[in-house]
Design an enzyme around this catalytic site. Structure first.
Site, PDB file in Angstrom:
ATOM      1  N   GLY A   1       0.833  -1.211   0.000  1.00 28.18           N
ATOM      2  CA  GLY A   1       0.000   0.000   0.000  1.00 28.18           C
ATOM      3  C   GLY A   1       0.859   1.249   0.000  1.00 28.18           C
ATOM      4  O   GLY A   1       1.836   1.327   0.742  1.00 28.18           O
TER       5      GLY A   1
ATOM      6  N   ARG B   1       0.867  -5.055  -5.121  1.00 28.08           N
ATOM      7  CA  ARG B   1       0.933  -6.224  -4.234  1.00 28.08           C
ATOM      8  C   ARG B   1       1.074  -7.425  -5.164  1.00 28.08           C
ATOM      9  O   ARG B   1       0.220  -7.639  -6.022  1.00 28.08           O
ATOM     10  CB  ARG B   1      -0.341  -6.346  -3.399  1.00 28.08           C
ATOM     11  CG  ARG B   1      -0.604  -5.123  -2.490  1.00 28.08           C
ATOM     12  CD  ARG B   1      -1.725  -5.434  -1.518  1.00 28.08           C
ATOM     13  NE  ARG B   1      -2.277  -4.230  -0.896  1.00 28.08           N
ATOM     14  CZ  ARG B   1      -1.796  -3.666   0.201  1.00 28.08           C
ATOM     15  NH1 ARG B   1      -0.745  -4.155   0.803  1.00 28.08           N
ATOM     16  NH2 ARG B   1      -2.387  -2.597   0.709  1.00 28.08           N
TER      17      ARG B   1
ATOM     18  N   ASP C   1       4.790  -4.776   5.994  1.00 23.13           N
ATOM     19  CA  ASP C   1       5.334  -6.070   6.428  1.00 23.13           C
ATOM     20  C   ASP C   1       5.443  -7.091   5.294  1.00 23.13           C
ATOM     21  O   ASP C   1       6.389  -7.871   5.247  1.00 23.13           O
ATOM     22  CB  ASP C   1       4.566  -6.633   7.628  1.00 23.13           C
ATOM     23  CG  ASP C   1       3.070  -6.713   7.386  1.00 23.13           C
ATOM     24  OD1 ASP C   1       2.600  -6.241   6.340  1.00 23.13           O
ATOM     25  OD2 ASP C   1       2.375  -7.262   8.264  1.00 23.13           O
TER      26      ASP C   1
ATOM     27  N   THR D   1       4.285   2.604   5.556  1.00 21.21           N
ATOM     28  CA  THR D   1       2.874   2.188   5.575  1.00 21.21           C
ATOM     29  C   THR D   1       2.130   3.110   6.521  1.00 21.21           C
ATOM     30  O   THR D   1       2.678   3.509   7.550  1.00 21.21           O
ATOM     31  CB  THR D   1       2.689   0.727   6.051  1.00 21.21           C
ATOM     32  OG1 THR D   1       1.303   0.502   6.328  1.00 21.21           O
ATOM     33  CG2 THR D   1       3.468   0.411   7.308  1.00 21.21           C
TER      34      THR D   1
ATOM     35  N   ASP E   1      -0.169   2.225   8.385  1.00 19.16           N
ATOM     36  CA  ASP E   1      -0.693   1.450   9.522  1.00 19.16           C
ATOM     37  C   ASP E   1       0.155   1.529  10.798  1.00 19.16           C
ATOM     38  O   ASP E   1      -0.314   1.171  11.870  1.00 19.16           O
ATOM     39  CB  ASP E   1      -0.839  -0.023   9.136  1.00 19.16           C
ATOM     40  CG  ASP E   1      -1.974  -0.243   8.145  1.00 19.16           C
ATOM     41  OD1 ASP E   1      -2.721   0.722   7.885  1.00 19.16           O
ATOM     42  OD2 ASP E   1      -2.111  -1.363   7.637  1.00 19.16           O
TER      43      ASP E   1
ATOM     44  N   ASP F   1       2.497  -0.425  11.674  1.00 19.07           N
ATOM     45  CA  ASP F   1       2.536  -1.765  12.277  1.00 19.07           C
ATOM     46  C   ASP F   1       3.797  -2.544  11.923  1.00 19.07           C
ATOM     47  O   ASP F   1       3.781  -3.769  11.905  1.00 19.07           O
ATOM     48  CB  ASP F   1       1.297  -2.573  11.842  1.00 19.07           C
ATOM     49  CG  ASP F   1       1.235  -2.771  10.336  1.00 19.07           C
ATOM     50  OD1 ASP F   1       1.990  -2.111   9.611  1.00 19.07           O
ATOM     51  OD2 ASP F   1       0.420  -3.597   9.885  1.00 19.07           O
TER      52      ASP F   1
ATOM     53  N   ARG G   1      -5.868  -3.073   9.386  1.00 18.97           N
ATOM     54  CA  ARG G   1      -6.412  -4.438   9.401  1.00 18.97           C
ATOM     55  C   ARG G   1      -5.989  -5.193  10.647  1.00 18.97           C
ATOM     56  O   ARG G   1      -6.771  -5.872  11.281  1.00 18.97           O
ATOM     57  CB  ARG G   1      -5.905  -5.203   8.175  1.00 18.97           C
ATOM     58  CG  ARG G   1      -6.837  -5.110   7.006  1.00 18.97           C
ATOM     59  CD  ARG G   1      -6.303  -5.906   5.876  1.00 18.97           C
ATOM     60  NE  ARG G   1      -4.984  -5.410   5.457  1.00 18.97           N
ATOM     61  CZ  ARG G   1      -4.513  -5.503   4.225  1.00 18.97           C
ATOM     62  NH1 ARG G   1      -5.228  -6.078   3.310  1.00 18.97           N
ATOM     63  NH2 ARG G   1      -3.322  -5.028   3.905  1.00 18.97           N
TER      64      ARG G   1
HETATM   65  O1  F6P Z   1      -1.575  -1.712   4.598  1.00 26.15           O
HETATM   66  C1  F6P Z   1      -2.107  -0.444   4.468  1.00 26.15           C
HETATM   67  C2  F6P Z   1      -3.573  -0.484   4.197  1.00 26.15           C
HETATM   68  O2  F6P Z   1      -3.921   0.837   3.940  1.00 26.15           O
HETATM   69  C3  F6P Z   1      -4.468  -1.084   5.274  1.00 26.15           C
HETATM   70  O3  F6P Z   1      -4.711  -0.239   6.354  1.00 26.15           O
HETATM   71  C4  F6P Z   1      -5.705  -1.414   4.485  1.00 26.15           C
HETATM   72  O4  F6P Z   1      -6.453  -2.397   5.099  1.00 26.15           O
HETATM   73  C5  F6P Z   1      -5.120  -1.900   3.210  1.00 26.15           C
HETATM   74  O5  F6P Z   1      -3.868  -1.239   3.057  1.00 26.15           O
HETATM   75  C6  F6P Z   1      -5.959  -1.691   1.982  1.00 26.15           C
HETATM   76  O6  F6P Z   1      -5.288  -2.221   0.897  1.00 26.15           O
HETATM   77  P1  F6P Z   1      -5.731  -2.076  -0.615  1.00 26.15           P
HETATM   78  O7  F6P Z   1      -5.442  -0.677  -1.028  1.00 26.15           O
HETATM   79  O8  F6P Z   1      -4.897  -3.078  -1.334  1.00 26.15           O
HETATM   80  O9  F6P Z   1      -7.185  -2.368  -0.635  1.00 26.15           O
END
Ligand code: F6P
Length: 319
Positions: free
Chosen positions: A11, A72, A103, A125, A127, A129, A171
């Site tokens: 992300g 991803r 991660d 990120t 998050d 995390d 998440r």
């Molecule tokens: O990992 C960062 C994040 O923004 C999370 O908080 C969220 O759940 C996820 O990515 C959403 O991912 P995508 O943009 O692939 O839907």
């Protein structure tokens, strides 16, 4: 090392551009050649790799997103996928790689290192995390975006005497909810790291109402349950007029804050210093405002630490 690469993965997060800029400029400052891998690990496997110059990263420090683009990749989780990536890196004469991401990106960097290609992970990120660092690039900007929304929603909540549930990203980690909850004066914060009791939440809301509170703000991390589910449960138990706002990807974009730009610049530059000294397999981070680096395998094995004192304080301040 004389020639290194940089990619962003997973992300996107505000400040990634500032980190890429720091990697590129720091490498050139030390007479290294620097190559950009476009499109994350997917771009690495397909060989979307170009040499970067000082000017390639001009005018990006203040921009959200990542000019290297991100993805991803499922294929990169396989050994065959990673071998394709290593072949591309070797074809371009690249000796080390800076991986900016979350991660999943760190896991890719760890496996690449184990399979013979030295990488350094930089935590990017929203998050917050990533183990081995107190803060990740993008978190501060994301929390500020959330707070901007919370403040606006508070106006409407107050005008209409309503309860508002605001769902934020995260998440597996509640950091965005926690920090935005404390800074936004939320009555209740729901995070994956703490047990939730809907009856207790309802009681707190009712207590507030009885002493004259005109509205309530509840912040829920997406990893706990959806905002709509939380809103439904709260309305059922309290019978209060409840509305739900899901902030979604608005949290991932926007101009990075000063904090994120400075953090990104420091971490990106440190990653280059490590590769300059032929040190791969590390993850850089910040602790007590000092740069640190850990073995990437050890970093990934560390538990994510959320500051539960903030959770406790927020409960104490929203009685
Ligand atoms: O990992 C960062 C994040 O923004 C999370 O908080 C969220 O759940 C996820 O990515 C959403 O991912 P995508 O943009 O692939 O839907």
């Amino acid at each position: 090392m004389k020639r290194i690469g940089v990619l962003t993965s997973g992300g996107d997060a505000p400040g990634m551009n500032a980190a890429v800029r720091a990697v590129v400029r720091k490498a050139i400052y030390h007479d290294m050649e620097i190559y950009g891998v476009f499109g994350g690990y997917a771009g690495l496997m397909s060989g979307n790799i170009k040499k970067l110059e000082l000017g390639s990263v001009g005018d990006i420090i203040h921009r959200g997103g990542t000019f290297l683009q991100s993805a991803r990749s499922e294929e990169f989780k396989t050994k065959e996928g990673r071998q394709k990536g290593i072949e591309q890196l070797k074809k371009h004469g690249i000796e080390g790689l800076v991986v900016i991401g979350g991660d999943g990106s760190y896991r890719g960097a760890m496996l690449l290192t184990e399979e013979g290609f030295p990488c350094v992970g930089v935590p990017g990120t929203i998050d917050n995390d990533i183990p081995g660092t107190e803060f990740t690039i993008g978190f501060d900007t994301a929390v500020n975006t959330v707070i901007d929304a919370v403040d606006k929603i508070r106006d409407t909540a107050s005008s209409h005497e309503r309860t508002f549930v605001i769902e934020v990203m995260g998440r597996n980690a509640g950091d965005i909810a926690l920090w935005a909850g404390l800074a936004g004066g939320a009555e209740t914060i729901l995070i994956p790291e703490a047990e939730q009791d809907i009856q207790e939440i309802a009681q707190r809301l009712k207590n507030g109402q009885e002493r004259g509170k005109k509205h309530s703000i509840i912040i829920v991390a997406e990893g706990v349950m959806s905002g709509y589910e939380a809103g439904k449960q709260i309305e059922e138990v309290t019978k209060m007029d409840t509305r739900v706002t899901v902030l979604g990807h608005v949290q991932r974009g926007g101009t990075p804050t000063v904090t994120d730009r400075v953090l990104a610049s420091r971490l990106g530059a440190r990653a280059v210093e490590l590769l300059l000294n032929n040190t791969g397999g590390r993850a850089v981070g910040i602790e007590n405002n000092q740069l640190v680096d850990y073995d990437i395998i050890e970093a990934l094995a560390m538990p994510h630490k959320i500051d539960l004192d903030i959770y406790k304080l927020s409960k104490e301040l929203s009685i």
